[in-house]
Write an enzyme that holds these catalytic residues in place. Structure first.
Site, PDB file in Angstrom:
ATOM      1  N   THR A 102       0.872  -1.173   0.000  1.00  0.00           N
ATOM      2  CA  THR A 102       0.000   0.000   0.000  1.00  0.00           C
ATOM      3  C   THR A 102       0.904   1.216   0.000  1.00  0.00           C
ATOM      4  O   THR A 102       1.640   1.467   0.951  1.00  0.00           O
ATOM      5  CB  THR A 102      -0.921   0.008   1.225  1.00  0.00           C
ATOM      6  N   LYS A 177      -7.172   1.323  -2.908  1.00  0.00           N
ATOM      7  CA  LYS A 177      -6.788   0.873  -1.565  1.00  0.00           C
ATOM      8  C   LYS A 177      -7.020   1.981  -0.542  1.00  0.00           C
ATOM      9  O   LYS A 177      -7.397   1.715   0.605  1.00  0.00           O
ATOM     10  CB  LYS A 177      -5.327   0.431  -1.549  1.00  0.00           C
ATOM     11  N   LYS A 245       0.596   4.871   8.449  1.00  0.00           N
ATOM     12  CA  LYS A 245       1.178   5.247   7.152  1.00  0.00           C
ATOM     13  C   LYS A 245       0.114   5.371   6.082  1.00  0.00           C
ATOM     14  O   LYS A 245       0.060   6.348   5.339  1.00  0.00           O
ATOM     15  CB  LYS A 245       2.238   4.208   6.759  1.00  0.00           C
TER      16      LYS A 245
END
Length: 292
Positions: A102, A177, A245
Site C-alpha cells: 500500500t 486501496k 502510514k
C-alpha cells in the site's frame, strides 16, 4: 504477451506477515520462486520449500521475469524500484514489476513511467484481507496499470486472491486501496465503541456479536477482529504503524483533491496515541485498548 507456470520466474521482495503466506501460495500453485528480504531469516522456511534466496533486489531482478514487492512504506518502494541498485535498473527487458505494497498513487505512476523507459511493464496492486486473507489465498487485489499487463499476470494474482479487479491506469490500484482504508478507519472506531458499550452494559460481548455481525452493522472488522478484541489478542494481522502510514497517504491524497475526510483524521489521531505509547507493532484491533 503472457506468462505460464513454466515460463514465469517470480521474484518476491518482502516476506513479512503478508509476504510469507503469499510466497507459500505461489509455491503451492507451482510457480518458481526467488526471494529477498532485509532480514534473511524471514525467508528460511520459504527456501526450505524450494524458493531461491538472493542477496540483493538487483540480483533477484536479473534472474527473474516477474518481480513482486510487499514491503512497508513508500520510501521502501521507491528505493527498491528507483534506486541506483533498484529493480527497474536491473530488471530484464519485458519483465513485469508488481508492487503490492500500500503506497502512494503518484509513486505508482512514476514507477510505471521509469519501467516503460527500460522496456518493462508495471502494475500497482495493493491488497486487502489481512493475514487471514493472505494465508488462505483470499485476498482482494486492486490493480492499476495497462489492461494487457493485467491480463498477462492475472493467473499469478489468482494464486493469491479471489477478488481481483482491474481499476484503471497506473495509480488506480493505490487510490482504490485508499478507499478501502478510509472505510476501515471509521468502521474500526465503531467496532471498538460497540464492544466497549456491550461490556459496560454488562452484556456478553460474544453473544452480542452473534446478533449484530450478520445485520446492517456487519463488517469484516467486526467478524474477524471483534473476537480478537474480546479475547485480548492484539497481535498483528496488520500493524498499527502501517495503518498510520496508510491513513497519512489517504489524508495527503484527499487534501490534494480538496476533499475533507473527518473520519480519517480522527482515526489517525487515535492510532497516533497508541503509537506514542509503544503499540505501533500491535494489530489494528488494539484500538480497543483505548476504550477499556
Amino acid at each position: 504477451m503472457g506468462l505460464t507456470k513454466e515460463t514465469a520466474r517470480i521474484g518476491f521482495i518482502g516476506t513479512g506477515v503478508m509476504g510469507q503466506s503469499m510466497v507459500r501460495n505461489l509455491i503451492k500453485a507451482g510457480y518458481e520462486l526467488h526471494v529477498y528480504s532485509r532480514t534473511k531469516s524471514k525467508t528460511d522456511e520459504l527456501v526450505a520449500l524450494g524458493a531461491k534466496w538472493h542477496d540483493t533486489p538487483a540480483e533477484l531482478a536479473r534472474e527473474t521475469n516477474v518481480v513482486i514487492t510487499m514491503v512497508g512504506y513508500p520510501h521502501d518502494v521507491e528505493e527498491i524500484y528507483l534506486g541506483e541498485a533498484g529493480v527497474v535498473r536491473h530488471a530484464q527487458p519485458g519483465a513485469y514489476l508488481i508492487d503490492m505494497t500500500t503506497s502512494s498513487p503518484s509513486l505508482a505512476r512514476r514507477i510505471e513511467k521509469e519501467a516503460a523507459l527500460r522496456g518493462c511493464h508495471s502494475l500497482d496492486a495493493p491488497v486487502s484481507g489481512g493475514d487471514v486473507g493472505a494465508r488462505e489465498a483470499r485476498l482482494s487485489i486492486m490493480v492499476g496499470g495497462e489492461t494487457e499487463v493485467f491480463d498477462a499476470v492475472k493467473p499469478i494474482f489468482e494464486a493469491l486472491g479471489t477478488n481481483i479487479v482491474h481499476q484503471g491506469p497506473a495509480g488506480a490500484g493505490q487510490h482504490t486501496k485508499m478507499c478501502n482504508q478510509i472505510a476501515i478507519a471509521s468502521n474500526m472506531i465503531g467496532v471498538c465503541e460497540a464492544l466497549a458499550y456491550a461490556k459496560k452494559a454488562g452484556l456478553d460481548q460474544a453473544t452480542v456479536l452473534k446478533s449484530i455481525e450478520t445485520g446492517a452493522a456487519g463488517s469484516w472488522s467486526l467478524s474477524n477482529l471483534g473476537p480478537r478484541m474480546i479475547a485480548g489478542n492484539f497481535e498483528p494481522g496488520f500493524y498499527i504503524k502501517h495503518f498510520i502510514k496508510d491513513l497519512g497517504i489517504a489524508l495527503q491524497a484527499a487534501e490534494e483533491m480538496g476533499l475533507e475526510t473527518h473520519g480519517v483524521k480522527l482515526a489517525k489521531s487515535l492510532y497516533g496515541q497508541l503509537a506514542a505509547h509503544g503499540k505501533e507493532d500491535k494489530g489494528t484491533q488494539a484500538l480497543y485498548t483505548l476504550y477499556i
